[in-house]
Design an enzyme around this catalytic site. Structure first.
Site, PDB file in Angstrom:
ATOM      1  N   GLU A 141     -17.435  -6.615  -0.670  1.00  8.17           N
ATOM      2  CA  GLU A 141     -18.784  -6.253  -1.158  1.00  8.17           C
ATOM      3  C   GLU A 141     -19.749  -7.454  -1.254  1.00  8.17           C
ATOM      4  OE1 GLU A 141     -18.030  -4.172  -4.979  1.00  8.17           O
ATOM      5  OE2 GLU A 141     -17.709  -2.412  -3.742  1.00  8.17           O
ATOM      6  N   GLU A 305     -12.901   2.405  -0.895  1.00  7.17           N
ATOM      7  CA  GLU A 305     -12.683   2.534  -2.283  1.00  7.17           C
ATOM      8  C   GLU A 305     -13.175   3.744  -2.835  1.00  7.17           C
ATOM      9  OE1 GLU A 305     -13.640  -0.897  -4.565  1.00  7.17           O
ATOM     10  OE2 GLU A 305     -13.103  -2.192  -3.296  1.00  7.17           O
TER      11      GLU A 305
HETATM   12  C1  GAL Z   1     -15.490  -2.460  -6.422  1.00  8.60           C
HETATM   13  C2  GAL Z   1     -14.596  -3.631  -5.760  1.00  8.60           C
HETATM   14  C3  GAL Z   1     -13.284  -3.429  -6.448  1.00  8.60           C
HETATM   15  C4  GAL Z   1     -13.278  -3.119  -7.860  1.00  8.60           C
HETATM   16  C5  GAL Z   1     -13.912  -1.833  -8.081  1.00  8.60           C
HETATM   17  C6  GAL Z   1     -13.964  -1.415  -9.527  1.00  8.60           C
HETATM   18  O1  GAL Z   1     -16.912  -2.658  -6.591  1.00  8.60           O
HETATM   19  O2  GAL Z   1     -14.840  -3.696  -4.530  1.00  8.60           O
HETATM   20  O3  GAL Z   1     -12.875  -4.961  -6.099  1.00  8.60           O
HETATM   21  O4  GAL Z   1     -13.861  -4.301  -8.663  1.00  8.60           O
HETATM   22  O5  GAL Z   1     -15.213  -2.104  -7.608  1.00  8.60           O
HETATM   23  O6  GAL Z   1     -14.533  -2.252 -10.375  1.00  8.60           O
END
Ligand code: GAL
Length: 652
Positions: A141, A305
Site C-alpha cells: 500500500e 486483502e
Molecule cells: C491494510 C494493510 C494491512 C493491514 C490492514 C488492516 O491497509 O495493507 O497490512 O494493516 O490494512 O489494517
C-alpha cells in the site's frame, strides 16, 4: 482461481504452522500472501540475510497444496536501518516521521532505495527457482498513512532536477507558473522550494497556500517518485523471474496516480474493507472502488486483502452479518475481480492490529466466518469459467483524472465541494439504475456515455479527443468547473466552460457558491447545491432552470447537439432524485436500457448473465427471473438478507 488468505507465519510458533495450513486446505484456500513486513527477519542486521523461516513456512504450506504470493518487505524498514541511515520522511514543517509503525521512509532517499534494492535482489535470487511461489507483491500500500508526499532535502533536490528536465529554463518555469505574483520568481532551479510550511498557512482556514503550479507539479512529482521506486523493484524482480508482479492498491485512494503506478504491473490487486471502525461504506462506493481498480489497467484484478471479520485498530467496527462476507466476495467478482485473498487467516495476538479480525479469531477455532468463506469458495469453483479471464461490457464511463483530484484539492471552489464525491454522485446514480459503468480514462469510443465531471485541468489534445468522440456520436456529460485550467494549473483566459464552451453550446454568465439549496425545475426537478452556474445557452437547449435566488428562471442544465452526438452541461450539484432524473434522460438519449431494482439491490450484467446482490439486511423481491447458475434451480426473485445470485438471463 486464486482463493487465499493473508498469512503471517512470523506471528506464530513454527509448531502451529502445520495445523494452520491444514485448516487452510480444509477451507479450500489454495494461496497465501506473505512476507511483506518481515524485513527484520530476512535481514537481521545490515547485510546478514536469512530466509530460513520463510523457506520452512513455504514448505509446510506447500505440503497442503498451498501456493505463495511473496511480498517484498520494504514497507517496514527495521530499526538498524533507521539507526544507521537517515531514511525518514519529513513532514511539511521539516520534522522527521517517527519510527514505530510502518511506511516511514522516503522514496527519494538514496539509503532507503539502496537498501531496498539489496533486500529485493537477495529475495529474488533466493526464491527464483522455488516452484511454490506463483507471484510477487511489491511493498505494501504505497501512500498509506499519508506517506506519499515528503518534504526532505532529497525530495527537494530531486524535484528541482525533475523540474529542470521538464521546463528547461527557470525563466520558462517562472512564466508558466506566474511566479510574478507576490514576487516569487526563481533565479535558478536551485532556488525551488517544496510546498511546505509558509506564512499563509492556516490563514482564513486556507490549507493550500502555495503557487498552484508549484503545488500541482509537486503532487505529480511525489506520485511519480513512488512509481519510480516501485519500478525499481519490478526491474529487479524481472531480472530473476517471469512470475507476475503486483502491488496492493487502495481503491479510491488518489495521492498516487494509479494508472501510472500500475502500468508496469502484471496485474492490479487491492485491499477492500467495506465496514471498519471508521464506518461502513455505501455499497455503491465499494462497487466504484472495484471499478476504479479494474479501470486503471482496464483488466480484471485480484482482491489481495478482503475483509474477513470485524475490523478496527482501537475500537471495533460492526461485525459482518451472516452472508455479508459472501456478498462482498461476489460484489468484487461482479466488478471484475478474479482472485480473492482474505485478510488475514488468524487474528494477531499482539501488535497494532490485535482487533483486526481475520477468518479465525485469536483462539484459531473455525467458526461462522470460516465456514461461510469455505462455502463461498466451493460455490466459486463451480462458476470459475465465468470469472477468470471473463470480460465485461460497459455502457458508460466516468473519467477519473488524478490531475483533477489534485487540482480541485488545491483550489476547492466551494466549501462542501469535493471532486471525488462529485464523481461518486454520478457513479451512484448509474448504479441505482444498474447500468454497468467503468471508471477509467482515455478510450472514449468504447462507451455510449462518457462523464467528465468537473474536468477542469485539461490539455488541448485531450479536449480535441473528446470533441471527436461527440462528433462521432458519443454522449458527453460535463459539469460545473470544467475546461477552465491548463496543465500548469493556471486559469485559461476563456469564457466558462473554457475549452468546452463551443461543444456545450453555452456560456456561463455568472456563478454562485450558494450556502443553501436552490430549487430547480423543468425536465429535471429537485434541488441544487454546492455550485450554481448561471448559464446563457447559445445553441444548447435548456433542460432545467433555477427556481430561486436572483437567477430564478436562468438555465441550470442544458443539452447541445453536436455532429451525431450530444453534450450535456450540468451547472450545479444535484440531489439524489434530480440525479436519477438526469441520468435517465441521458440513458434515454444514448439508448441504454436501465433496470430499476429495489433499494439496496445491485444488478451487474455480465454478458447474458447477471449478478444480483442484495445489500439489505432484510429479504427483498427482485423483478427478475432466470436460471440460477449457483444453484441450478430457477431464480424466482426472492432474495434472503445479504443474498447473492448469478442468473442466466437475456439482456438486449
Ligand atoms: C491494510 C494493510 C494491512 C493491514 C490492514 C488492516 O491497509 O495493507 O497490512 O494493516 O490494512 O489494517
Amino acid at each position: 482461481m486464486i482463493f487465499g488468505v493473508d498469512y503471517y507465519p512470523e506471528h506464530w510458533d513454527g509448531s502451529e504452522w502445520k495445523k494452520q495450513a491444514a485448516l487452510m486446505r480444509e477451507a479450500g484456500f489454495n494461496t497465501v500472501r506473505m512476507g511483506e513486513f518481515a524485513w527484520k527477519l530476512f535481514e537481521k542486521n545490515e547485510g546478514e540475510f536469512d530466509f530460513s523461516f520463510m523457506d520452512e513456512a513455504i514448505e509446510v504450506l506447500s505440503a497442503e497444496g498451498i501456493k505463495v504470493i511473496l511480498g517484498t518487505p520494504t514497507a517496514a524498514p527495521p530499526k538498524w536501518l533507521v539507526n544507521k541511515y537517515d531514511i525518514l520522511m519529513r513532514d511539511k514543517y521539516g520534522r522527521p516521521r517517527g519510527w514505530g509503525s510502518r511506511r516511514e521512509a522516503c522514496a527519494n532517499n538514496p539509503h532507503y532505495t539502496e537498501k531496498s534494492k539489496i533486500i529485493v535482489s537477495k529475495m529474488a535470487e533466493h526464491y527464483k527457482d522455488n516452484p511454490n511461489i506463483i507471484a510477487w507483491q511489491i511493498d505494501n500500500e504505497f501512500g498509506c498513512h499519508n506517506s506519499t508526499r515528503c518534504y526532505c532535502d532529497h525530495c527537494r533536490n530531486a524535484f528541482s532536477t525533475w523540474l529542470e528536465e521538464k521546463y528547461k529554463t527557470v525563466e520558462n518555469l517562472n512564466e508558466k507558473w506566474g511566479t510574478v505574483f507576490w514576487s516569487l520568481q526563481y533565479d535558478s532551479f536551485d532556488d525551488i522550494i517544496l510546498p511546505g510550511y509558509n506564512s499563509c498557512e492556516g490563514d482564513w482556514g486556507n490549507a493550500q497556500s502555495h503557487n498552484p503550479g508549484l503545488d500541482l507539479e509537486y503532487r505529480r512529482f511525489a506520485s511519480e517518485s513512488w512509481v519510480n521506486y516501485q519500478n525499481m523493484q519490478i526491474d529487479i524482480l524481472k531480472n530473476y523471474t517471469d512470475l507476475p508482479v503486483t502491488h496492493n492498491l487502495m481503491g479510491h485512494f488518489s495521492d498516487i496516480d494509479y494508472r501510472k503506478l500500475s502500468k508496469n504491473l502484471d496485474f492490479v490487486s487491492w485491499d477492500n474493507y467495506p465496514e471498519t471502525q471508521w464506518g461502513g461504506s455505501e455499497y455503491e462506493y465499494v462497487s466504484m472502488a472495484h471499478e476504479i481498480m479494474r479501470g486503471v489497467k482496464n483488466k480484471n484484478f485480484v482482491v489481495m486483502e478482503e475483509q474477513a471479520g470485524p475490523a478496527g485498530w482501537d475500537v471495533l467496527g460492526k461485525t459482518p452479518r451472516p452472508g455479508q462476507l459472501r456478498l462482498w466476495t461476489y460484489q468484487a467478482i461482479a466488478h471484475g475481480c478474479e482472485g480473492i485473498v482474505y485478510f488475514r487467516f488468524r487474528t494477531a495476538l499482539f501488535g497494532m492490529e490485535q482487533y483486526w479480525y481475520g477468518v479465525l479469531d485469536h483462539d484459531g477455532v473455525p467458526r461462522r466466518r470460516y465456514y461461510e468463506i469455505k462455502k463461498t469458495g466451493e460455490e466459486l469453483r463451480g462458476i470459475e469459467k465465468y470469472i477468470v479471464n471473463a470480460e465485461n461490457k460497459y455502457d458508460a464511463l466516468i473519467v477519473k483524472s488524478y490531475d483533477n483530484v489534485w487540482g480541485h484539492d488545491i483550489k476547492r471552489h466551494s466549501a462542501g465541494y469535493n471532486y471525488e464525491n462529485h464523481l461518486y454522485s454520478f457513479y451512484k446514480a448509474n448504479a441505482r439504475l444498474n447500468v454497468n459503468t467503468a471508471v477509467s480514462d482515455g478510450d472514449y469510443g468504447k462507451y455510449k456515455v462518457v462523464y467528465m465531471p468537473a474536468y477542469n485541468i485539461i490539455s488541448d489534445d485531450e479536449a480535441e479527443k473528446i470533441k471527436d468522440y461527440v462528433r462521432g456520436g458519443g454522449v458527453l456529460v460535463l459539469t460545473f468547473r470544467s475546461g477552465t485550467r491548463d496543465m500548469f494549473n493556471n486559469v485559461r483566459p476563456l469564457s466558462v466552460p473554457g475549452v468546452f464552451a463551443d461543444i456545450a453550446g453555452i456560456e456561463v454568465d455568472e456563478f454562485d457558491a450558494p450556502k443553501r439549496e436552490v430549487a430547480i425545475k423543468g425536465e429535471i426537478t429537485g434541488t441544487a447545491s454546492i455550485w450554481c452556474d448561471i448559464i446563457k445557452p447559445h445553441t444548447a437547449e435548456i433542460i432545467s432552470r433555477y427556481d430561486g435566488e436572483y437567477y430564478k428562471g436562468r438555465a441550470a442544465v442544458t443539452v447541445n447537439g453536436l455532429g451525431k452526438g450530444k453534450v450535456y452541461y450540468v451547472g450545479c450539484g444535484l440531489d439524489d432524485p434530480a440525479m436519477e432524473a438526469l441520468v435517465r434522460n441521458i440513458f434515454a438519449a444514448a439508448d441504454i436500457p436501465v433496470i430499476k431494482s429495489p433499494g439496496g439491490v445491485e444488478i451487474v450484467k455480465r454478458g447474458k448473465n447477471a449478478f444480483v446482490l442484495n445489500h439489505n439486511e432484510y429479504e427483498v423481491s427482485v423483478p427478475l427471473t432466470g436460471k440460477s447458475l449457483l444453484s441450478g434451480q430457477s431464480f424466482g426473485g426472492n432474495m434472503e438478507p445479504f443474498g447473492v445470485d448469478f442468473i442466466e438471463l437475456s439482456f438486449k
